[in-house]
Design an enzyme around this catalytic site. Sequence first.
Site, PDB file in Angstrom:
ATOM      1  N   HIS A   1       0.874  -1.180   0.000  1.00 10.39           N
ATOM      2  CA  HIS A   1       0.000   0.000   0.000  1.00 10.39           C
ATOM      3  C   HIS A   1       0.908   1.226   0.000  1.00 10.39           C
ATOM      4  CE1 HIS A   1      -2.382  -3.294   1.739  1.00 10.39           C
ATOM      5  NE2 HIS A   1      -3.471  -2.654   1.348  1.00 10.39           N
TER       6      HIS A   1
ATOM      7  N   ASP B   1       1.219  -1.912   4.874  1.00  5.29           N
ATOM      8  CA  ASP B   1       0.831  -0.685   5.574  1.00  5.29           C
ATOM      9  C   ASP B   1      -0.520  -0.204   5.044  1.00  5.29           C
ATOM     10  OD1 ASP B   1       0.800   1.758   6.900  1.00  5.29           O
ATOM     11  OD2 ASP B   1       2.053   2.734   5.390  1.00  5.29           O
TER      12      ASP B   1
END
Length: 282
Positions: A41, A163
């Site tokens: 991410h 993340d």
Amino acid sequence: MNYRHAFHAGNHADVLKHLVLTRLISLLSKKEAPFAYLDSHAGPGLYDLHGDAASRTGEYLEGIARLWQAEHLPDAVEAYLEVVRAMNPDGELRYYPGSPELARLLSREQDHLQLNEKHPEDGRLLKDNMRGDRRVAVHLGEGWHVPRALMPTREKRVLLLIDPPFEKTDELQRCVEALNEAHGRMRQAIVAIWYPIKDERQLARFYRDLSKSAAPKLLRAELYVHAPDDATRLRGSGLVISNPPWGLEDELKLLLPWLADVLGQSQGGWRLDWLIEEKSAG
């Protein structure tokens, strides 16, 4: 799809995440063999702290701005701050690197980066920001598919950062699933998962699931900026790191107390322990 990290860029959670990422890359770079960096991410990679989003919240003032002004920095903080200083050569803190840019600047010629971002606008910005670096590939897909889509890598060493935005209630569970899938494909992988510290009930289940995961060993590092019993706001954040390279635990034993002192707001604190200890042979 509504989450935009620019509102939170450079806050206390970013400082913890990016400082640990810097140390992981530094320790991996001690060996000549190449490694792959995967980011599930990734975000756009670069942030303007004076832009509308970051200036609207001002979260960076309680994060990277405190380190920017700090004196007597631990040695392990220098590589991280050198990147930030290089992005702000006039001495005024304005630009801040996300994890993709940190990894790009700290990795070596023989290393490769595979960056994924689902948000259409952030994905376009990420492609623009990474253009011209032949070591970097940008993907515009679902971040949870990264382990199955990109692992195993051709490099025998890999660092995967997970993340997610944590907008949905199942994302802690999906982190554990991604961790298991990553180790099913590359048992020796280093997987770092960032998570917010707010809902104690969800975190208790998360820790329990992590302790039963496929990770060969799993280190937990947490930084608190508010009292542990304050459930009204984000109290801090943490990282779990599977297969952490030798030396990371000792560095964090020094870094976390320093960060708690520098970044603590109503009450600073930290925790460092093993959710899964290394199993002895036989």
